[in-house]
Design an enzyme around this catalytic site. Sequence first.
Site, PDB file in Angstrom:
ATOM      1  N   ALA A   3     -50.850  -9.086 -36.109  1.00 58.49           N
ATOM      2  CA  ALA A   3     -49.641  -8.298 -35.653  1.00 58.49           C
ATOM      3  C   ALA A   3     -49.916  -7.507 -34.298  1.00 58.49           C
ATOM      4  O   ALA A   3     -49.046  -7.434 -33.362  1.00 58.49           O
ATOM      5  CB  ALA A   3     -49.283  -7.171 -36.680  1.00 58.49           C
ATOM      6  N   THR A   4     -51.048  -6.980 -34.098  1.00 54.38           N
ATOM      7  CA  THR A   4     -51.390  -6.450 -32.682  1.00 54.38           C
ATOM      8  C   THR A   4     -51.490  -7.230 -31.555  1.00 54.38           C
ATOM      9  O   THR A   4     -50.724  -6.881 -30.594  1.00 54.38           O
ATOM     10  CB  THR A   4     -52.896  -5.593 -32.835  1.00 54.38           C
ATOM     11  OG1 THR A   4     -52.859  -4.864 -33.785  1.00 54.38           O
ATOM     12  CG2 THR A   4     -53.214  -4.894 -31.549  1.00 54.38           C
ATOM     13  N   ASN A  62     -45.985   2.728 -41.426  1.00 48.85           N
ATOM     14  CA  ASN A  62     -47.124   2.409 -42.434  1.00 48.85           C
ATOM     15  C   ASN A  62     -47.791   3.585 -43.012  1.00 48.85           C
ATOM     16  O   ASN A  62     -48.419   3.603 -43.874  1.00 48.85           O
ATOM     17  CB  ASN A  62     -48.156   1.811 -41.452  1.00 48.85           C
ATOM     18  CG  ASN A  62     -48.381   2.660 -39.953  1.00 48.85           C
ATOM     19  OD1 ASN A  62     -47.640   2.812 -39.283  1.00 48.85           O
ATOM     20  ND2 ASN A  62     -49.660   3.093 -39.828  1.00 48.85           N
ATOM     21  N   GLN A 113     -45.249  -3.875 -42.355  1.00 50.80           N
ATOM     22  CA  GLN A 113     -45.379  -3.028 -43.647  1.00 50.80           C
ATOM     23  C   GLN A 113     -44.336  -3.723 -44.869  1.00 50.80           C
ATOM     24  O   GLN A 113     -44.423  -3.416 -45.890  1.00 50.80           O
ATOM     25  CB  GLN A 113     -45.787  -1.566 -43.698  1.00 50.80           C
ATOM     26  CG  GLN A 113     -46.791  -0.983 -42.680  1.00 50.80           C
ATOM     27  CD  GLN A 113     -48.149  -1.196 -43.733  1.00 50.80           C
ATOM     28  OE1 GLN A 113     -48.101  -1.514 -44.890  1.00 50.80           O
ATOM     29  NE2 GLN A 113     -48.972  -1.144 -43.193  1.00 50.80           N
ATOM     30  N   SER A 157     -48.304  -9.533 -40.231  1.00 51.71           N
ATOM     31  CA  SER A 157     -49.828  -9.759 -40.447  1.00 51.71           C
ATOM     32  C   SER A 157     -49.961 -10.486 -41.597  1.00 51.71           C
ATOM     33  O   SER A 157     -49.373 -10.143 -42.720  1.00 51.71           O
ATOM     34  CB  SER A 157     -50.568  -8.665 -40.023  1.00 51.71           C
ATOM     35  OG  SER A 157     -52.000  -8.925 -39.833  1.00 51.71           O
ATOM     36  N   CYS A 211     -55.887   2.198 -38.721  1.00 53.82           N
ATOM     37  CA  CYS A 211     -56.530   2.128 -37.250  1.00 53.82           C
ATOM     38  C   CYS A 211     -57.000   3.289 -36.473  1.00 53.82           C
ATOM     39  O   CYS A 211     -57.644   3.404 -35.495  1.00 53.82           O
ATOM     40  CB  CYS A 211     -55.291   1.334 -36.281  1.00 53.82           C
ATOM     41  SG  CYS A 211     -54.703  -0.175 -36.745  1.00 53.82           S
TER      42      CYS A 211
END
Length: 385
Positions: free
Chosen positions: A75-76, A155, A183, A203, A328
């Site tokens: 996803a990043t 999240n 999420q 993701s 993260c």
Amino acid sequence: MMSQNKTIYLDYNASTPVAQGVVDTMLPYFTEKFGNARSDHVFGWDSQEAVEHAREQISGLLNCRSTALTFTSGATEAANLALFGFCEKNKVKGKHIITCETEHKAVLDPIQALERKGFEVTYLKVDPDGNIDLEDLEDAISPETILVCLMLANNETGLIHPMAEIENIVHSKGAKLMSDITQAVGKIPVDLKELKLDMAIFSSHKIYGPKGIGALYVNKRNKVAIDPYVFGGGQEKGLRPGTLNVPGIVGFGKAAEIAISKMAVESERMMKLKNKLEEALGKIDGAIINCKHSKRLPNTTNISFKDITGNILLRKLKHLAISRGSACTSNLVKPSHVLMAMGLSDELALSSIRISLGRETSDQDIEFAVNEIGKAVNSLKTTSV
């Protein structure tokens, strides 16, 4: 009786175990079906067919066209592709972006990078329950606004934004809407056709698939144009070059297929477990359940304990795998930016933990967690007197 050496995993928002059915589906693509999906022979054709089948499986989970999905490393990367690609492509129309103070760092960091490149950014504030004011959003949109970027579900707190109402406002003003749906996918129904998003990121490893694979959704029917900013090959329609991670993509697809079959039952089951957890933890003196009165994910609890230091609490909870917030940033001993935006003090934000449930979470796990957290909090309150 639970073993004293066993650790109960309650951090499913950080990552999930790869489902056995996913592993089994992936294995042949490491060995006998190892071809490069771009190779023009039977090994390549087989891999390409597997990639497109996975794309169809994922589109089935999200009710979108499979051709709207571009595979990324997660996803990043998808966020970076979307934000830089869209904003650079459309800066002739305007250079104003709207987001929220409680977004994930995967979105906030590239937006801040765009800000340093000359884009103007409005960061919407949230109330103590984590909600944005829709009137603030409407007032913030100007003729220069090209993009609004708001996550579907937070999240850290599990808060769900009213995306249908947000979409109506954004599109009525002529701007485009991007959402981090990471999420939410697999936990609650996410219908991209119904939500009418222009772009979305998500993701695999949040839905019991492998790490290292994610996707970017681009709704070209809404006339969304993105310029590539990574180069080196024509893979994924030229938007994301590089040899495709075929085993990861195959696993992602299988995880999506399994999620379709399990989501309704698991969502209801986890909601019951979460309610049981919060009812018990809420009785602890000084406990505050964050976003308690907001619409939230069925599996996520964020709770603060007055006069308790969060990192010391986590060390006491040796048999529970929980977190202070986003995976993260959880190694950084500083207050959660999400909780700070909601108005919590530094001290209270630092005394907060996130508990996120998953398919393996049982009633016994919840009872064990409640007992362990209660003992730890009471012990720390006693020693601090």
